[in-house]
Motif scaffolding. Structure first.
Motif, PDB file in Angstrom:
ATOM      1  N   MET A   1       0.759  -1.129  -0.057  1.00  0.00           N
ATOM      2  CA  MET A   1       0.109  -0.027  -0.098  1.00  0.00           C
ATOM      3  C   MET A   1       0.870   1.234  -0.055  1.00  0.00           C
ATOM      4  N   THR A   2       0.589   2.187  -0.813  1.00  0.00           N
ATOM      5  CA  THR A   2       1.264   3.610  -0.643  1.00  0.00           C
ATOM      6  C   THR A   2       0.314   4.620   0.323  1.00  0.00           C
ATOM      7  N   SER A   3       1.264   4.688   1.310  1.00  0.00           N
ATOM      8  CA  SER A   3       0.720   5.462   2.670  1.00  0.00           C
ATOM      9  C   SER A   3       1.047   6.924   2.177  1.00  0.00           C
ATOM     10  N   ILE A   4       0.136   7.854   1.988  1.00  0.00           N
ATOM     11  CA  ILE A   4       0.125   9.387   1.641  1.00  0.00           C
ATOM     12  C   ILE A   4       0.456  10.160   2.807  1.00  0.00           C
ATOM     13  N   ALA A   5       1.260  11.150   2.566  1.00  0.00           N
ATOM     14  CA  ALA A   5       1.322  12.077   3.783  1.00  0.00           C
ATOM     15  C   ALA A   5       0.219  12.584   4.439  1.00  0.00           C
ATOM     16  N   THR A   6       0.328  12.840   5.599  1.00  0.00           N
ATOM     17  CA  THR A   6      -0.911  13.395   6.389  1.00  0.00           C
ATOM     18  C   THR A   6      -0.065  14.381   7.468  1.00  0.00           C
ATOM     19  N   SER A   7      -0.865  15.531   7.628  1.00  0.00           N
ATOM     20  CA  SER A   7      -0.231  16.433   8.772  1.00  0.00           C
ATOM     21  C   SER A   7      -1.015  16.128  10.131  1.00  0.00           C
ATOM     22  N   THR A   8      -1.778  15.210  10.230  1.00  0.00           N
ATOM     23  CA  THR A   8      -2.479  14.719  11.462  1.00  0.00           C
ATOM     24  C   THR A   8      -1.987  13.640  12.074  1.00  0.00           C
ATOM     25  N   TRP A   9      -2.226  13.566  13.436  1.00  0.00           N
ATOM     26  CA  TRP A   9      -1.918  12.138  13.957  1.00  0.00           C
ATOM     27  C   TRP A   9      -3.306  11.243  14.303  1.00  0.00           C
ATOM     28  N   GLU A  10      -2.951  10.119  14.573  1.00  0.00           N
ATOM     29  CA  GLU A  10      -4.265   9.340  14.551  1.00  0.00           C
ATOM     30  C   GLU A  10      -4.084   8.077  15.898  1.00  0.00           C
ATOM     31  N   LEU A  11      -5.074   7.619  16.471  1.00  0.00           N
ATOM     32  CA  LEU A  11      -5.236   6.463  17.268  1.00  0.00           C
ATOM     33  C   LEU A  11      -5.823   5.450  16.485  1.00  0.00           C
ATOM     34  N   VAL A  12      -4.969   4.511  15.994  1.00  0.00           N
ATOM     35  CA  VAL A  12      -5.516   3.179  15.095  1.00  0.00           C
ATOM     36  C   VAL A  12      -5.491   1.931  16.000  1.00  0.00           C
ATOM     37  N   PHE A  13      -6.557   1.317  15.577  1.00  0.00           N
ATOM     38  CA  PHE A  13      -7.038  -0.012  16.021  1.00  0.00           C
ATOM     39  C   PHE A  13      -7.091  -1.192  14.681  1.00  0.00           C
ATOM     40  N   TRP A  14      -6.389  -2.083  14.656  1.00  0.00           N
ATOM     41  CA  TRP A  14      -6.579  -3.155  13.668  1.00  0.00           C
ATOM     42  C   TRP A  14      -6.531  -4.513  14.211  1.00  0.00           C
ATOM     43  N   GLU A  15      -7.113  -5.497  13.515  1.00  0.00           N
ATOM     44  CA  GLU A  15      -7.049  -6.998  13.705  1.00  0.00           C
ATOM     45  C   GLU A  15      -5.992  -7.428  12.570  1.00  0.00           C
ATOM     46  N   GLN A  16      -5.222  -8.242  12.920  1.00  0.00           N
ATOM     47  CA  GLN A  16      -4.538  -8.874  11.857  1.00  0.00           C
ATOM     48  C   GLN A  16      -4.085 -10.460  12.044  1.00  0.00           C
ATOM     49  N   GLN A  17      -4.315 -11.357  11.143  1.00  0.00           N
ATOM     50  CA  GLN A  17      -4.216 -12.491  11.693  1.00  0.00           C
ATOM     51  C   GLN A  17      -4.839 -13.055  12.927  1.00  0.00           C
ATOM     52  N   GLY A  18      -5.890 -12.537  13.389  1.00  0.00           N
ATOM     53  CA  GLY A  18      -6.405 -12.922  14.409  1.00  0.00           C
ATOM     54  C   GLY A  18      -5.906 -12.057  15.716  1.00  0.00           C
ATOM     55  N   VAL A  19      -5.262 -11.318  15.732  1.00  0.00           N
ATOM     56  CA  VAL A  19      -4.442 -10.489  16.791  1.00  0.00           C
ATOM     57  C   VAL A  19      -4.783  -9.216  16.746  1.00  0.00           C
ATOM     58  N   MET A  20      -5.128  -8.520  17.833  1.00  0.00           N
ATOM     59  CA  MET A  20      -5.451  -7.012  17.833  1.00  0.00           C
ATOM     60  C   MET A  20      -4.559  -6.514  18.331  1.00  0.00           C
ATOM     61  N   HIS A  21      -4.376  -5.044  17.589  1.00  0.00           N
ATOM     62  CA  HIS A  21      -3.262  -4.108  17.651  1.00  0.00           C
ATOM     63  C   HIS A  21      -4.139  -2.790  17.922  1.00  0.00           C
ATOM     64  N   ALA A  22      -3.209  -1.718  18.595  1.00  0.00           N
ATOM     65  CA  ALA A  22      -3.586  -0.443  18.864  1.00  0.00           C
ATOM     66  C   ALA A  22      -2.266   0.379  18.817  1.00  0.00           C
ATOM     67  N   ALA A  23      -2.321   1.644  18.269  1.00  0.00           N
ATOM     68  CA  ALA A  23      -1.171   2.293  18.199  1.00  0.00           C
ATOM     69  C   ALA A  23      -1.522   3.776  17.949  1.00  0.00           C
ATOM     70  N   VAL A  24      -0.673   4.846  18.473  1.00  0.00           N
ATOM     71  CA  VAL A  24      -0.874   6.136  17.856  1.00  0.00           C
ATOM     72  C   VAL A  24       0.343   6.124  16.834  1.00  0.00           C
ATOM     73  N   ARG A  25      -0.265   6.656  15.676  1.00  0.00           N
ATOM     74  CA  ARG A  25       0.468   7.095  14.327  1.00  0.00           C
ATOM     75  C   ARG A  25       0.577   8.253  14.347  1.00  0.00           C
ATOM     76  N   GLY A  26       1.801   9.057  14.341  1.00  0.00           N
ATOM     77  CA  GLY A  26       2.152  10.592  14.095  1.00  0.00           C
ATOM     78  C   GLY A  26       1.918  11.080  12.743  1.00  0.00           C
TER      79      GLY A  26
END
Length: 212
Positions: A1-26
């Motif tokens: 995936m091409t991740s484009i530039a962004t000037s804001t930050w995010e609190l993200v949650f995702w499930e991958q292969q049955g495992v939950m993740h959470a992170a602050v992305r700048g």
């Protein structure tokens, strides 16, 4: 995936292969390639300029992130405290709880000046407060947001020359350099997308956000 530039930050949650993740992305200052493995589902909360977490200084988060050390389907850790993992419909409730607990704070001047408003403090004070809250300069924020808006217009069928005049680029080469740096696509690639190309991360029309 091409991740484009962004000037804001995010609190993200995702499930991958049955495992939950959470992170602050700048904020992301350039377009980059991100490897995705297998099927995954995700959603995130994007915060307005000026919203920050005092326990996580924004500077080190630029072009990076901070993962939660412990995440389950029901809870995640943030500021060494346990919070309920939200779903789409109760994301605002989580934000309200984080504000009440002092995990989230907001500097209203930053959001105002980023979008062209006038501040009642000196320019140096504004620069310091913008950098402290966003990790970026006002100029960098505006360049990123202009490139995102240009990409939206081109995807919608606008011609490059019209975008140049509408958004105040010097000329088409200036637009081309901006798109390559912040979006990772040329004007032609945005107007005539290749189905075989890597998908772009979420691209939406930038506008002055309300609240955090």
């Amino acid at each position: 995936m091409t991740s484009i530039a962004t000037s804001t930050w995010e609190l993200v949650f995702w499930e991958q292969q049955g495992v939950m993740h959470a992170a602050v992305r700048g904020p992301e200052t350039t377009a980059s390639s991100v490897e995705t493995v297998g099927d995954s589902e995700s959603f995130g909360i994007t915060f307005a300029h000026g919203t920050s977490m005092p326990h996580l200084p924004i500077g080190p988060l630029v072009d990076g992130g901070h993962g939660s050390p412990h995440v389950t389907e029901r809870t995640f850790l943030l500021r060494d405290e346990e919070w309920q993992t939200p779903e789409f419909d109760d994301a605002e409730l989580l934000v309200q709880k984080l504000v009440r607990a002092g995990v989230l704070v907001r500097d209203p001047i930053v959001d105002e000046v980023v979008w062209g408003g006038a501040a009642r403090v000196g320019s140096r004070t504004v620069q310091r407060r913008v950098a402290a809250a966003t990790g970026l300069t006002q100029s960098a924020i505006r360049q990123i947001e202009r490139a995102r808006e240009a990409a939206v217009l081109l995807e919608a069928g606008a011609c490059a020359l019209d975008v140049v005049h509408r958004l105040g680029y010097y000329d088409q080469p200036h637009l081309a350099r901006s798109l390559q740096r912040f979006i990772g696509r040329t004007a032609t690639q945005l107007q005539q997308p290749d189905p075989a190309a890597d998908p772009l991360s979420l691209l939406y029309k930038p506008e002055s956000p309300t609240g955090s």
